[in-house]
Design a protein around this motif. Structure first.
Motif, short mmCIF file in Angstrom:
data_model
loop_
_atom_site.label_atom_id
_atom_site.label_comp_id
_atom_site.label_asym_id
_atom_site.label_seq_id
_atom_site.Cartn_x
_atom_site.Cartn_y
_atom_site.Cartn_z
N LEU A 135 0.80 -1.22 0.00
CA LEU A 135 0.00 0.00 0.00
C LEU A 135 0.84 1.27 0.00
N GLY A 136 2.17 1.11 -0.04
CA GLY A 136 3.05 2.27 -0.10
C GLY A 136 3.44 2.85 1.25
N TYR A 137 3.36 2.04 2.30
CA TYR A 137 3.71 2.50 3.63
C TYR A 137 4.86 1.66 4.18
N GLU A 138 5.42 2.14 5.29
CA GLU A 138 6.46 1.40 5.98
C GLU A 138 6.11 1.36 7.46
N LEU A 139 6.25 0.19 8.06
CA LEU A 139 6.00 0.08 9.49
C LEU A 139 7.18 0.62 10.27
N MET A 140 6.88 1.19 11.42
CA MET A 140 7.93 1.71 12.27
C MET A 140 7.54 1.40 13.72
N PRO A 141 8.38 0.66 14.45
CA PRO A 141 8.01 0.37 15.84
C PRO A 141 8.04 1.62 16.70
N LEU A 142 7.10 1.70 17.62
CA LEU A 142 7.09 2.79 18.58
C LEU A 142 7.82 2.32 19.83
N ASP A 143 8.71 3.15 20.32
CA ASP A 143 9.51 2.76 21.47
C ASP A 143 8.72 2.76 22.77
N GLY A 144 7.62 3.51 22.83
CA GLY A 144 6.84 3.56 24.05
C GLY A 144 7.58 4.23 25.20
N ARG A 145 8.32 5.27 24.90
CA ARG A 145 9.07 5.97 25.94
C ARG A 145 8.15 6.76 26.85
N ALA A 146 8.62 6.99 28.05
CA ALA A 146 7.89 7.85 28.98
C ALA A 146 7.91 9.27 28.43
N PRO A 147 6.89 10.09 28.75
CA PRO A 147 6.83 11.46 28.21
C PRO A 147 8.10 12.28 28.42
N HIS A 148 8.73 12.20 29.59
CA HIS A 148 9.95 12.99 29.82
C HIS A 148 11.11 12.48 28.97
N GLU A 149 11.16 11.17 28.73
CA GLU A 149 12.22 10.62 27.87
C GLU A 149 11.99 11.05 26.42
N LEU A 150 10.73 11.03 26.00
CA LEU A 150 10.39 11.45 24.65
C LEU A 150 10.72 12.92 24.45
#
Length: 136
Positions: free
Chosen positions: A59-74
């Motif tokens: 479909l023309g997309y690429e998957l990307m894992p989300l790290d799920g970091r805490a808000p302060h780390e993000l």
């Protein structure tokens, strides 16, 4: 099938039996496709979203894992990445202006890594902020 430990292990983790699992993996019976819930179960157990990634690519997309970091780390990550983004974008422009055979493999890998981090952090921030705002 090796991601989940073979046919027996795959069958024990899904709603279908060993013969169905074998049929899904048989290249000589392409009409036998795993139902979506079975594919999702196998991907979750195996840890690699092979089917989902293939569908995204089609479909023309690429998957990307989300790290799920805490808000302060993000926030710290975004701050660090954004401070370097001007140079990163200049590096991208430089690479894109070069012929492929002129590009340093090391430079390309560094830019891809840094662009991926910028994209991941930006996407995580977008998701986090939308969630805080009630998904608007």
């Amino acid at each position: 099938m090796s991601d989940v430990g073979g046919v027996d292990a795959a069958a024990s983790c899904t709603r279908v039996g060993k013969s169905q699992i074998s049929a899904y993996g048989d290249i000589h019976t392409p009409e036998k496709l795993a139902p979506l819930d079975v594919a999702v179960d196998l991907e979750a157990i195996g840890g690699t979203p092979r089917v989902t990634a293939a569908m995204a690519r089609i479909l023309g997309y690429e998957l990307m894992p989300l790290d799920g970091r805490a808000p302060h780390e993000l926030a710290a990550c975004l701050k660090e990445v954004s401070m370097d983004s001007g140079k990163l974008l200049a590096d991208v422009v430089d690479l894109m202006s070069q012929a492929k055979h002129e590009r340093s493999r090391h430079a390309v890998e560094a830019v891809l890594r840094d662009l991926g981090e910028l994209a991941r952090a930006s996407l995580e921030a977008l998701i986090a902020l939308k969630a805080e705002e009630g998904g608007e």
